[in-house]
Design a protein around this motif. Structure first.
Motif, PDB file in Angstrom:
ATOM      1  N   SER A 122      -0.346  -5.273  10.509  1.00 38.38           N
ATOM      2  CA  SER A 122       0.558  -4.226  10.015  1.00 38.38           C
ATOM      3  C   SER A 122       1.904  -4.530   9.300  1.00 38.38           C
ATOM      4  O   SER A 122       2.055  -5.730   9.145  1.00 38.38           O
ATOM      5  N   PHE A 123       1.946  -4.406   8.290  1.00 33.78           N
ATOM      6  CA  PHE A 123       2.883  -4.306   7.595  1.00 33.78           C
ATOM      7  C   PHE A 123       3.741  -2.657   7.960  1.00 33.78           C
ATOM      8  O   PHE A 123       3.250  -2.020   6.776  1.00 33.78           O
ATOM      9  N   VAL A 124       4.837  -2.238   8.136  1.00 38.10           N
ATOM     10  CA  VAL A 124       5.202  -1.036   8.047  1.00 38.10           C
ATOM     11  C   VAL A 124       7.180  -1.435   7.254  1.00 38.10           C
ATOM     12  O   VAL A 124       8.237  -1.754   8.047  1.00 38.10           O
ATOM     13  N   PHE A 125       7.350  -0.443   6.465  1.00 36.90           N
ATOM     14  CA  PHE A 125       8.902  -0.228   6.121  1.00 36.90           C
ATOM     15  C   PHE A 125       8.814   0.604   5.424  1.00 36.90           C
ATOM     16  O   PHE A 125       8.804   1.453   4.676  1.00 36.90           O
ATOM     17  N   PHE A 164      12.015  -1.761   8.871  1.00 37.88           N
ATOM     18  CA  PHE A 164      11.373  -3.006   8.549  1.00 37.88           C
ATOM     19  C   PHE A 164      10.063  -3.963  10.331  1.00 37.88           C
ATOM     20  O   PHE A 164      10.960  -4.236  10.907  1.00 37.88           O
ATOM     21  N   LYS A 165       8.597  -4.100   9.840  1.00 35.39           N
ATOM     22  CA  LYS A 165       7.322  -4.203  11.375  1.00 35.39           C
ATOM     23  C   LYS A 165       6.794  -5.135  10.686  1.00 35.39           C
ATOM     24  O   LYS A 165       5.993  -4.466   9.792  1.00 35.39           O
ATOM     25  N   VAL A 166       6.708  -6.178  10.804  1.00 36.42           N
ATOM     26  CA  VAL A 166       5.529  -7.347  10.578  1.00 36.42           C
ATOM     27  C   VAL A 166       4.778  -7.641  12.128  1.00 36.42           C
ATOM     28  O   VAL A 166       5.072  -8.436  12.688  1.00 36.42           O
ATOM     29  N   LYS A 167       3.432  -7.250  12.076  1.00 40.07           N
ATOM     30  CA  LYS A 167       2.760  -7.816  13.452  1.00 40.07           C
ATOM     31  C   LYS A 167       1.677  -8.159  13.138  1.00 40.07           C
ATOM     32  O   LYS A 167       0.490  -8.047  12.179  1.00 40.07           O
ATOM     33  N   PHE A 168       1.100  -9.889  13.612  1.00 36.68           N
ATOM     34  CA  PHE A 168      -0.262  -9.820  13.315  1.00 36.68           C
ATOM     35  C   PHE A 168      -1.193 -10.059  15.203  1.00 36.68           C
ATOM     36  O   PHE A 168      -0.286 -10.345  15.980  1.00 36.68           O
ATOM     37  N   ASP A 169      -1.816  -9.107  15.082  1.00 37.21           N
ATOM     38  CA  ASP A 169      -3.043  -9.067  16.354  1.00 37.21           C
ATOM     39  C   ASP A 169      -3.953  -9.591  16.603  1.00 37.21           C
ATOM     40  O   ASP A 169      -4.221  -9.613  17.408  1.00 37.21           O
ATOM     41  N   LYS A 170      -4.187 -11.127  15.984  1.00 38.12           N
ATOM     42  CA  LYS A 170      -4.811 -11.790  15.927  1.00 38.12           C
ATOM     43  C   LYS A 170      -4.473 -13.684  15.884  1.00 38.12           C
ATOM     44  O   LYS A 170      -3.436 -13.871  15.160  1.00 38.12           O
TER      45      LYS A 170
END
Length: 650
Positions: free
Chosen positions: A596-599, A612-618
């Motif tokens: 996910s990417f949230v701004f 601002f957040k970028v998350k890679f769950d794999k």
């Protein structure tokens, strides 16, 4: 407040349309082949391999392994002209060496609407001798952009242990690749297909009495035909392991020889056989769980610790503090005894020392043989000990598993070096038998920046930056700080060029934790036009450019671990600033909720906050995610580079 926009990135479906261009899939070169100037499915291709053919068999008279090769290639760009120089390695053994014959080649060009053929000359064939192989090189004449080249040759070899592997994929796209084999029943091979591209044709049939010898001996042959079509070029890109893991090819490993008189010679072994051998191996099994090797090594103050986890951590730290890794991976000439004496040794020696120390204190510990990311994935189909080049440990404490490696001083208990994150390894249990163990990093590695800008003055903003790096994002920083704290502080001046650093402090060096934290006091001079302030809020950027740029990627995106990037900026507007323009928020989700990417932007009580957040769950994404990840990262980079906050002095 602006309403948040949510985007869900779906999988892009690749549709192969019927192309107007038509290359001829055979060795014959036509005017159409020469007139065509591009390949629609890969506009960046330097060349197109139109036809790729191989045929391998055991010669009935000599019993040599013979391989016939043919290729037809279209040169599309200047960089592709180099394909007119063909190199073949012929390997040497103690009593035999590979041979080559019937080298032929032709260059075709279209001149004044006529096909001009130029033949390869014998004088353009060269040989270079090496201790391990003979390099045969031939140079096709008059190769230029637009040319079509064809060549063929035949190799002969007595080295049948690996049969003749076949690479369907190359650094240029391939329209058609066909490989034919004829394998007599006296040779039993393990056959392995590598890569994610499926076979278009996989035909296998039996030919009776294809190989005959005197005294009435004969053998049937397995006749196989393998075909791949429309093979994209293998183009290296970041976030992957070695190319060798993913280039589509077929490989062979000799398992058994069945002689004409019925005798059998087992070549490859089972894991049960290997376990037995390794258990008695002087470089491995005989140095596992041997209390005599570490007698009186561990201090009493560590042995006397009652808490099991605290004691294990103390033992681990003891090895880190007193024994140095020589940066060698060697599995041979291993001696824990020498390591104890010399205080320096290989990864095998250091981790076997740790295994012995933990075992002597009553812990359940298992050596785990792995292949590092740079070497390639270990073969699971059958045992190949040369696939393994490294050793780590698995220790069980209070029913929880920990992977350990004591080679690097920046590693915390339960962390592995990044080089070890290669999916799985072989856990050596000498009592109940070895088995495959997945190497999975459950915890996220994170980077978090929290920035606060104070009220604006005539010189700009005063600011405070607090940064926290965890786990794999902290490793390089912890190591750099341990090597030279002052160099790390100085490097921040080059890293953060948009601010003027006034003070830099290390809050947590990470020597006793999985984190690294720093605090920076700075000043920021934004762009001023009249009474307006133009500010890109991303003083620090996680991604300067999109790392994903290929038209198509056929191999996984391998980060090695799950990770997360968080950036929070707050601006104290005070009484002298007001907001004129704010960026739009965004919320983007990867397919199957795998990232996910949230701004977001918030204005409350004269405090403007951007999140601002970028998350890679794999840790690893399959190639089917590539288009979605590329679009995802386009949005992330665009937000960092193009976002602007406009303020006005009151």
């Amino acid at each position: 407040m602006t309403k948040t926009t949510t985007t869900i990135i779906a999988f892009a479906l690749t549709t192969f349309v019927c192309l107007a261009q038509k290359y001829n899939i055979d060795m014959q070169v036509t005017k159409s082949d020469l007139e065509l100037t591009s390949y629609a499915k890969d506009s960046t291709a330097n060349a197109l391999i139109i036809y790729d053919y191989g045929n391998s068999y055991i010669d009935k008279e000599t019993f040599w392994l013979t391989c016939q090769v043919k290729q037809k290639i279209k040169i599309l760009r200047k960089e592709g002209v180099d394909l007119g120089v063909v190199e073949i390695k012929l390997y040497k053994g103690k009593s035999s060496k590979e041979r080559i014959k019937d080298i032929r080649g032709t260059t075709y060009n279209l001149e004044n609407n006529e096909i001009i053929r130029t033949q390869l000359k014998q004088s353009a064939i060269f040989e270079e001798e090496n201790e391990n192989y003979t390099l045969v090189k031939f140079v096709l004449p008059n190769v230029k952009v637009g040319s079509v080249i064809t060549f063929s040759y035949e190799t002969r070899s007595r080295f049948i242990a690996k049969y003749q592997p076949w690479y369907f994929q190359s650094s240029n796209p391939v329209l058609y690749s066909e490989y034919n084999t004829s394998i007599p029943a006296i040779y039993n091979y393990h056959v392995k297909l590598v890569g994610s591209i499926p076979l278009s044709v996989n035909d296998i049939k039996l030919q009776r009495n294809c190989l005959e010898v005197g005294s009435g001996g004969s053998a049937d042959c397995t006749i196989s035909k393998y075909v791949m079509k429309d093979i994209p070029a293998y183009k290296p890109e970041g976030y992957t392991t070695t190319d060798y893991n993913y280039i589509s090819r077929i490989e062979y490993e000799l398992n058994e020889i069945v002689y004409f008189d019925g005798r059998k010679d087992k070549i490859s072994k089972t894991w049960k056989d290997v376990d037995k051998e390794l258990k008695s191996d002087a470089d491995f099994g005989r140095q596992v769980s041997r209390k005599s090797l570490v007698k009186k090594v561990l201090p009493n103050d560590i042995s006397s610790i009652s808490d099991k986890l605290k004691k294990a951590k103390a033992i681990y730290q003891f090895v880190l503090d007193h024994y140095k890794w020589n940066e060698k991976y060697d599995r041979y000439d291993v001696s824990v005894k020498n390591l104890v004496k010399e205080k320096i040794g290989s990864a095998f020696e250091i981790n076997l020392l740790l295994e012995n120390l933990l075992t002597s204190e009553g812990y359940k510990v298992y050596p785990l043989m792995i292949s590092t990311r740079g070497k390639g994935l270990a073969t699971k189909i059958y045992p190949v000990l040369t696939d393994f080049n490294y050793l780590i440990l698995k220790v069980i404490i209070d029913e929880k598993d920990y992977f350990l490696d004591a080679t690097e001083p920046y590693l915390s208990f339960g962390e592995l070096p990044f080089r070890c994150l290669n999916q799985y390894g072989r856990l050596m249990d000498f009592e109940d038998g070895s088995y495959w163990e997945d190497i999975v990093v459950e915890d996220y590695s994170t980077i978090s920046h929290r920035i606060h800008l104070n009220s604006f003055t005539s010189n700009g903003f005063n600011g405070l930056l607090g940064s926290k790096f965890s786990r794999y994002h902290a490793h390089d920083l912890k190591n750099a700080y341990k090597q030279n704290p002052f160099t790390l502080k100085e490097s921040r001046v080059n890293d953060y060029k948009s601010i003027n650093i006034n003070k830099h402090d290390i809050v947590d060096s990470g020597m006793d934790s999985a984190n690294f934290q720093e605090k920076i006091e700075f000043t920021l001079e934004p762009e001023l036009i009249a009474d307006k302030i133009y500010l890109n809020p991303f003083i620090i950027k996680f991604f300067e450019v999109n790392p994903f740029k290929l038209q198509e990627r056929t191999y996984p995106i391998d980060f090695g671990y799950k990770d997360s990037y968080t950036y929070t900026l707050s601006i104290d507007l005070g009484d002298n600033l007001k907001v004129l323009e704010l960026p739009k928020p965004a919320n983007i989700i990867l397919p199957n909720q795998t990232g996910s990417f949230v701004f977001n932007i918030d204005l409350t009580d004269d405090i403007l906050t951007l999140f601002f957040k970028v998350k890679f769950d794999k840790a690893i994404y399959g190639p089917e995610y590539y288009d979605a990840l590329k679009l995802f990262m386009n949005n992330v980079v665009k937000t960092q580079n193009n976002t602007m906050v406009v303020l006005q002095k009151v």
